[in-house]
Design a protein around this motif. Structure first.
Motif, PDB file in Angstrom:
ATOM      1  N   HIS A 111      37.707   9.191 -62.059  1.00 23.43           N
ATOM      2  CA  HIS A 111      37.507   7.753 -62.284  1.00 23.43           C
ATOM      3  C   HIS A 111      38.142   6.911 -61.169  1.00 23.43           C
ATOM      4  N   ILE A 112      37.796   7.267 -59.934  1.00 22.06           N
ATOM      5  CA  ILE A 112      38.209   6.484 -58.773  1.00 22.06           C
ATOM      6  C   ILE A 112      36.980   6.268 -57.902  1.00 22.06           C
ATOM      7  N   PRO A 113      36.941   5.179 -57.127  1.00 22.01           N
ATOM      8  CA  PRO A 113      35.728   4.858 -56.345  1.00 22.01           C
ATOM      9  C   PRO A 113      35.629   5.669 -55.050  1.00 22.01           C
ATOM     10  N   LYS A 114      35.700   6.987 -55.203  1.00 26.82           N
ATOM     11  CA  LYS A 114      35.667   7.872 -54.042  1.00 26.82           C
ATOM     12  C   LYS A 114      34.649   8.982 -54.233  1.00 26.82           C
ATOM     13  N   GLY A 115      34.374   9.693 -53.156  1.00 26.63           N
ATOM     14  CA  GLY A 115      33.454  10.814 -53.227  1.00 26.63           C
ATOM     15  C   GLY A 115      33.417  11.595 -51.935  1.00 26.63           C
ATOM     16  N   ASP A 116      32.624  12.666 -51.939  1.00 27.34           N
ATOM     17  CA  ASP A 116      32.447  13.535 -50.770  1.00 27.34           C
ATOM     18  C   ASP A 116      30.964  13.791 -50.565  1.00 27.34           C
ATOM     19  N   ILE A 117      30.556  13.865 -49.301  1.00 23.11           N
ATOM     20  CA  ILE A 117      29.201  14.285 -48.939  1.00 23.11           C
ATOM     21  C   ILE A 117      29.319  15.427 -47.936  1.00 23.11           C
ATOM     22  N   GLY A 152      26.073  27.659 -37.960  1.00 18.81           N
ATOM     23  CA  GLY A 152      25.643  26.413 -37.327  1.00 18.81           C
ATOM     24  C   GLY A 152      26.770  25.405 -37.315  1.00 18.81           C
ATOM     25  N   PHE A 153      26.596  24.307 -38.041  1.00 21.96           N
ATOM     26  CA  PHE A 153      27.642  23.289 -38.096  1.00 21.96           C
ATOM     27  C   PHE A 153      27.451  22.445 -39.354  1.00 21.96           C
ATOM     28  N   SER A 154      28.469  21.650 -39.682  1.00 25.14           N
ATOM     29  CA  SER A 154      28.425  20.817 -40.888  1.00 25.14           C
ATOM     30  C   SER A 154      28.976  19.435 -40.594  1.00 25.14           C
ATOM     31  N   LEU A 155      28.503  18.484 -41.399  1.00 26.32           N
ATOM     32  CA  LEU A 155      29.056  17.135 -41.457  1.00 26.32           C
ATOM     33  C   LEU A 155      29.660  16.955 -42.841  1.00 26.32           C
ATOM     34  N   HIS A 156      30.896  16.480 -42.894  1.00 26.76           N
ATOM     35  CA  HIS A 156      31.567  16.211 -44.171  1.00 26.76           C
ATOM     36  C   HIS A 156      32.148  14.808 -44.107  1.00 26.76           C
ATOM     37  N   THR A 157      31.725  13.947 -45.013  1.00 25.96           N
ATOM     38  CA  THR A 157      32.339  12.627 -45.145  1.00 25.96           C
ATOM     39  C   THR A 157      33.056  12.577 -46.490  1.00 25.96           C
ATOM     40  N   ARG A 158      34.133  11.810 -46.543  1.00 24.80           N
ATOM     41  CA  ARG A 158      34.879  11.676 -47.801  1.00 24.80           C
ATOM     42  C   ARG A 158      35.601  10.340 -47.819  1.00 24.80           C
ATOM     43  N   GLY A 159      36.012   9.936 -49.015  1.00 20.13           N
ATOM     44  CA  GLY A 159      36.757   8.689 -49.158  1.00 20.13           C
ATOM     45  C   GLY A 159      36.034   7.732 -50.073  1.00 20.13           C
ATOM     46  N   PHE A 160      36.212   6.449 -49.845  1.00 16.43           N
ATOM     47  CA  PHE A 160      35.601   5.438 -50.710  1.00 16.43           C
ATOM     48  C   PHE A 160      34.083   5.526 -50.642  1.00 16.43           C
ATOM     49  N   THR A 161      33.455   5.433 -51.812  1.00 19.26           N
ATOM     50  CA  THR A 161      31.991   5.520 -51.852  1.00 19.26           C
ATOM     51  C   THR A 161      31.337   4.266 -51.289  1.00 19.26           C
ATOM     52  N   ASN A 162      32.069   3.157 -51.335  1.00 20.20           N
ATOM     53  CA  ASN A 162      31.587   1.916 -50.750  1.00 20.20           C
ATOM     54  C   ASN A 162      31.285   2.145 -49.261  1.00 20.20           C
ATOM     55  N   GLN A 163      30.026   2.126 -48.879  1.00 26.68           N
ATOM     56  CA  GLN A 163      29.534   2.266 -47.503  1.00 26.68           C
ATOM     57  C   GLN A 163      29.603   3.702 -46.956  1.00 26.68           C
ATOM     58  N   GLU A 192      21.352  22.038 -46.139  1.00 33.54           N
ATOM     59  CA  GLU A 192      21.785  21.963 -47.533  1.00 33.54           C
ATOM     60  C   GLU A 192      22.831  20.868 -47.638  1.00 33.54           C
ATOM     61  N   SER A 193      22.698  20.013 -48.667  1.00 35.84           N
ATOM     62  CA  SER A 193      23.651  18.916 -48.824  1.00 35.84           C
ATOM     63  C   SER A 193      24.158  18.860 -50.256  1.00 35.84           C
ATOM     64  N   PHE A 194      25.330  18.251 -50.392  1.00 32.93           N
ATOM     65  CA  PHE A 194      25.941  18.075 -51.707  1.00 32.93           C
ATOM     66  C   PHE A 194      26.698  16.748 -51.710  1.00 32.93           C
ATOM     67  N   MET A 195      26.420  15.972 -52.731  1.00 33.49           N
ATOM     68  CA  MET A 195      27.028  14.650 -52.885  1.00 33.49           C
ATOM     69  C   MET A 195      27.767  14.650 -54.213  1.00 33.49           C
ATOM     70  N   HIS A 196      29.049  14.325 -54.196  1.00 34.99           N
ATOM     71  CA  HIS A 196      29.843  14.380 -55.430  1.00 34.99           C
ATOM     72  C   HIS A 196      30.805  13.203 -55.464  1.00 34.99           C
ATOM     73  N   GLY A 197      30.760  12.442 -56.557  1.00 33.68           N
ATOM     74  CA  GLY A 197      31.722  11.362 -56.678  1.00 33.68           C
ATOM     75  C   GLY A 197      31.187  10.175 -57.436  1.00 33.68           C
ATOM     76  N   ASN A 198      31.640   9.008 -57.027  1.00 35.77           N
ATOM     77  CA  ASN A 198      31.388   7.763 -57.744  1.00 35.77           C
ATOM     78  C   ASN A 198      30.068   7.117 -57.284  1.00 35.77           C
ATOM     79  N   TRP A 199      28.976   7.874 -57.439  1.00 38.00           N
ATOM     80  CA  TRP A 199      27.648   7.350 -57.168  1.00 38.00           C
ATOM     81  C   TRP A 199      26.785   7.509 -58.413  1.00 38.00           C
ATOM     82  N   SER A 200      25.742   6.716 -58.494  1.00 40.84           N
ATOM     83  CA  SER A 200      24.746   6.895 -59.557  1.00 40.84           C
ATOM     84  C   SER A 200      23.706   7.901 -59.091  1.00 40.84           C
ATOM     85  N   SER A 201      22.960   8.464 -60.035  1.00 42.13           N
ATOM     86  CA  SER A 201      21.890   9.399 -59.660  1.00 42.13           C
ATOM     87  C   SER A 201      20.841   8.698 -58.806  1.00 42.13           C
ATOM     88  N   GLU A 202      20.629   7.418 -59.069  1.00 40.26           N
ATOM     89  CA  GLU A 202      19.639   6.662 -58.277  1.00 40.26           C
ATOM     90  C   GLU A 202      20.083   6.589 -56.817  1.00 40.26           C
TER      91      GLU A 202
END
Length: 917
Positions: free
Chosen positions: A507-513, A565-576, A665-675
């Motif tokens: 329950h925090i406004p964060k997430g990982d991609i 190969g390689f990966s991109l990982h972003t994390r932190g506030f879901t805002n932007q 392959e991607s994975f999004m987890h955190g404070n986002w809606s399914s939309e």
């Protein structure tokens, strides 16, 4: 929920004997954390026996009045689900442990007994001296230790910082054993007293209950008095305004500019040094770093680090230099002082300070679970430095802009208070430091340079940072949706799989991609991997200044290579965050390094690889283990040649081929809606039209069962080292659980027998080592006194005897089982930890996301007879593959049968069998 570490409601009290105590109640944790700081660091060592405080720290664990057996306090705390450790610093020594909260009433009195009534058995002193000497010998080729010793030799010899802090056999054995024992007793009696100690405890137990345990445990400790700390100035006048040349062991080129200050780091209201570090260390466009990088003078800059004590602080600006930068140090210094002048100008615009305070407030409000053991150690020390009223404010963010305070801090950043360390292989030297044999020279800076730095030029390409565009106005929580508490596939096509899970726990406004690219052209040869390495370095270098503002606004990213190969990982506030991920994806597809930057980027990678070859032997062996076990991992020694030979045209060619077809392959987890997740998945599909390939195998070498394979790694180090790796027969639950169990059973006795009793080396240990989730166990020793043949003999003899006599461990099985179940059943401590666990599960195709739960069920059902049967098969060499890696150091190489020796890595990889993954 995350663990909430809000210290404003902590309790503070002082026992009648003078012991200061901080007690913080933290809900939702089943572990208690305890730290005792003692004002008895190496500053208090007698001049005739430097390192005595460090030796005493070791001796404290050799038994106490009520727990007389050596290390019995360790055994007790481990049986209560925790661990205990200690360190000795400049002004303070620290002893700390954690355990199940319900066990605190048992462990805290034992901890107090250790501190109050150590036995200090003189017969055991020699082994502790050997242990400290092994630590000293182990660090003799550590460039940081060498730099630290030179720092000591170039400061005021009357200041206790100048003392040798570690100690070694030569020092301790120069004193008769009876005299040394008496000195330890006197040191303990003088400093290990209640008024010279501070205790901090974090626990979920009721405060009154913990207070009662503290009183029972520590009230009988002698009161004594607090040790004085009225030291002279750290530097004499002739030690400021100086240049210190140092020749390193590694191929590093650095310039460290140090400004000598009083203890300004204690200012917790304005935090002026934090603010100055924030601006000086800026990496965005217009920053000092961006200006110096554009001229190919530096590759990195770190501001604000440096030694500190009760009444002194070194403020360092650390430049990682290029070869060209080494030749332009005077210009770099002019640019630094030009920027310092801008810092004065920033005080006319307090909004930058207020923005920094807002960033700090956000980080504090939405802090991921901090490492509580580290924090409790910090606070036990803070009890010496701050009042009970001040301590709750240290972590809170009531930053208060105070122009006068910041100006005062800046007033110390002048040429006359400067010490410049230049660290490079080609520097002139005329001295050799004690203990570490590092070459250096100290000289006064030329008067004309000091005068020039007093009036630096204005540099139009350097300017203060603009407002941060990534700092959001509000951070809201998304309403939870049914069905998304575990990863769901939201997009799937021939070459893409996109997953989404919503946060229903923290329950925090964060997430990982996470976005992973499997690209065969980047893995087909050493040259391809070298090209990928240079391209990724160039890409990250290109993005550094562009997205630095996102980093400091709590939006972090990593672009890194992996086996396929390689990966991109972003994390932190879901805002932007989806905006940032989209911008980075565009850069990944569009960026092409410029020809003029290729050579300098390539030379940086060459230096990094060359330095990796100078790592300590155990590090080298574990690195090589990954190379031999994982099909698409390559050795630095081989990559070095490939990077050296790689051309700009080859880099472009491999990059072009890599993006013609790949698997995503991607994975999004955190404070986002399914939309929002579906929308991002659609964006990925449009942005990656060539994601039409197949996933690449993460194959693992299949070692032959019951036969040893040998591989020597040549190291530039005198120590010998051996790693014995045992590979489980499969990845099934039983083999995985048994690897974890046997490693935990054997870890403590392996350390105690081979390091403590036999004194084979300072670096001794075991580890559970999965490669691409394939389980295994490692045993390792690095030794300055024994060759690889002896080390392997001792390791295998120990293992055979212990596995044959596994009945001995029946008594410990219940505790080991409980500890392992606790680890497996432990909830995710932060959102990022959970994101990573789910991402790894996707990589393993564990779509139930419950492997730890299944492992826990497996462990809970095992009987000791099951373990006996498995250990017997292991001892009879009926189950595991075996690989021995060794470095000979100054000793004779181990003679091995050519038929079982792996000499050519490439040939081995071509001909070996593989487990499929």
């Amino acid at each position: 929920m995350t663990t909430s570490l809000k210290l404003e409601n902590s309790s503070f009290f002082t026992l009648a004997n003078g012991l200061r105590v901080m007690l913080c109640h933290i809900d939702d944790i089943d572990t208690s954390y305890v730290s005792m700081s003692v004002k008895s660091g190496h500053f208090y060592d007698p001049g005739s026996c430097q390192g005595l405080s460090h030796l005493l720290e070791h001796v404290m664990f050799l038994g106490s009045r009520h727990l007389p057996k050596a290390n019995s306090v360790n055994d007790l705390i481990e049986s209560c689900g925790g661990s205990i450790n200690a360190w000795t610093g400049t002004e303070y020594a620290n002893y700390h442990f954690n355990c199940y909260s319900h066990s605190l009433k048992e462990t805290l009195p034992a901890f107090a007994d250790m501190l109050r009534l150590p036995l200090m058995d003189p017969d055991a002193l020699d082994k502790e001296i050997q242990a400290i000497d092994a630590e000293f010998q182990f660090k003799r080729k550590d460039d940081l230790r060498r730099l630290y010793q030179i720092h000591k030799e170039t400061c005021n010899p009357a200041h206790p910082f100048s003392k040798f802090s570690v100690g070694n056999a030569e020092i301790f054995k120069s004193v008769p054993l009876a005299t040394l024992h008496s000195m330890l007793q006197q040191f303990h009696q003088q400093y290990y007293v209640a008024s010279n100690m501070c205790l901090c405890i974090f626990s979920s137990l009721p405060k009154d209950e913990v207070k009662a345990i503290i009183g029972q445990s520590f009230s009988s400790m002698k009161a004594g008095s607090e040790a004085p700390s009225d030291w002279p100035e750290l530097y004499q006048a002739e030690q400021l305004g100086v240049q210190i040349n140092i020749v390193p062991l590694q191929a590093a080129r650095r310039m460290i500019v140090t400004f000598a200050m009083p203890g300004l780091h204690h200012d917790y209201r304005t935090k002026s040094l934090n603010y100055i570090s924030h601006l000086l260390g800026d990496e965005g466009e217009g920053s000092l770093l961006a200006f110096l990088k554009a001229r190919n003078w530096v590759t990195n800059l770190i501001a604000g680090s440096g030694i500190e004590g009760e009444d002194f602080k070194d403020f360092n600006v650390n430049f990682q230099l290029t070869q060209l930068g080494l030749e332009h140090r005077a210009e770099i210094l002019l640019a630094l002082f030009s920027y310092i002048r801008l810092l004065y100008a920033s005080l006319d615009d307090p909004w930058r300070y207020e923005e920094k305070a807002q960033l700090a407030a956000l980080a504090y409000q939405y802090e991921d679970n901090p490492k509580l053991l580290n924090v409790v150690c910090d606070y036990s020390q803070y009890l010496f430095c701050y009042s009970f009223d001040e301590i709750p404010q240290l972590r809170s963010t009531i930053d208060c802009f105070d122009r006068e305070c910041i100006e005062n801090s800046l007033s110390y950043m002048v040429p006359g208070r400067m010490r410049i360390k230049t660290i490079a292989p080609e520097m002139d030297t005329d001295k050799v430091c004690a203990h570490y044999d590092a070459h250096y020279q100290m000289s006064t800076l030329p008067e004309e340079m000091l005068n020039a730095l007093q009036s630096p030029p204005d540099i139009k390409n350097i300017f203060l940072p603009p407002p941060n565009p990534y700092l959001g106005e509000e951070y809201h929580l998304t309403l939870p949706e049914d069905g998304y508490d575990t990863p769901q596939q939201i997009f799937c096509s021939e070459g893409k799989r996109c997953w989404f899970a919503q946060d229903h726990q923290f329950h925090i406004p964060k997430g990982d991609i996470y976005i992973s690219f499997d690209s065969a052209p980047f893995c087909e040869s050493l040259t391809a991997m070298a090209a990928k390495r240079i391209w990724l370095a160039a890409l990250n270098d290109h993005l550094q200044s562009k997205y630095y503002r996102a980093e400091i606004a709590g939006l972090h990213y990593r672009i890194y290579g992996h086996q396929a190969g390689f990966s991109l990982h972003t994390r932190g506030f879901t805002n932007q965050q989806t905006l940032l991920a989209s911008q980075l994806l565009s850069a990944i597809h569009e960026f092409i390094p410029k020809p003029e930057s290729f050579e300098q980027l390539k030379s940086r990678q060459i230096q990094n690889l060359q330095n990796s070859l100078l790592n300590k032997p155990t590090n080298r062996l574990f690195s090589r283990l990954s190379v031999l076990i994982q099909r698409n991992t390559q050795a630095p020694v081989n990559l070095l040649k490939a990077v050296q030979d790689c051309t700009y045209e080859q880099l472009l060619s491999y990059r072009t081929e890599a993006f013609k077809s790949y698997y995503l392959e991607s994975f999004m987890h955190g404070n986002w809606s399914s939309e929002e997740a579906i929308h991002f998945g659609q964006h990925l599909d449009q942005s990656c039209p060539h994601a039409n390939g197949a996933p690449l195998s993460r194959a693992v070498t299949q070692l032959p069962v019951g036969e040893s394979r040998f591989h020597e790694v040549r190291c530039e180090h005198d120590d010998a080292a051996v790693v014995l790796y045992l590979q489980a027969p499969s990845t099934n639950l039983l083999d995985t659980a048994m690897c974890m169990i046997l490693e935990q059973m054997l870890a403590a006795p392996f350390f105690n027998v081979l390091r403590t009793e036999k004194q084979l080396g300072y670096v001794v240990g075991t580890g559970y080592v999965p490669h691409n989730q394939h389980p295994g166990i490692s045993f390792y020793i690095q030794s300055p006194s024994h060759g690889p043949k002896e080390l392997l003999h001792e390791m295998t003899t120990f293992l055979f005897e212990q596995l044959q006599e596994i009945e001995f461990y029946r008594f410990y099985w219940s505790t080991i089982q409980q500890n392992l179940l606790k680890q497996l059943e432990e909830r995710d401590l932060s959102m990022s930890m959970k994101s990573q666990r789910l991402w790894v599960s996707l990589g393993m195709n564990d779509l139930q996301f419950n492997r730890n739960t299944l492992l826990a069920e497996c462990v809970s059902k095992l009987t000791f007879e099951d373990i006996q049967a498995y250990a017997t098969k292991l001892a009879n060499r009926e189950l595991f593959g075996e690989l021995v890696l060794f470095a000979s150091g100054k000793f004779s190489p181990m003679e091995t049968d050519p038929s079982t020796t792996l000499n050519d890595i490439a040939e081995f990889k071509r001909n070996t069998a593989y487990f499929t993954a």
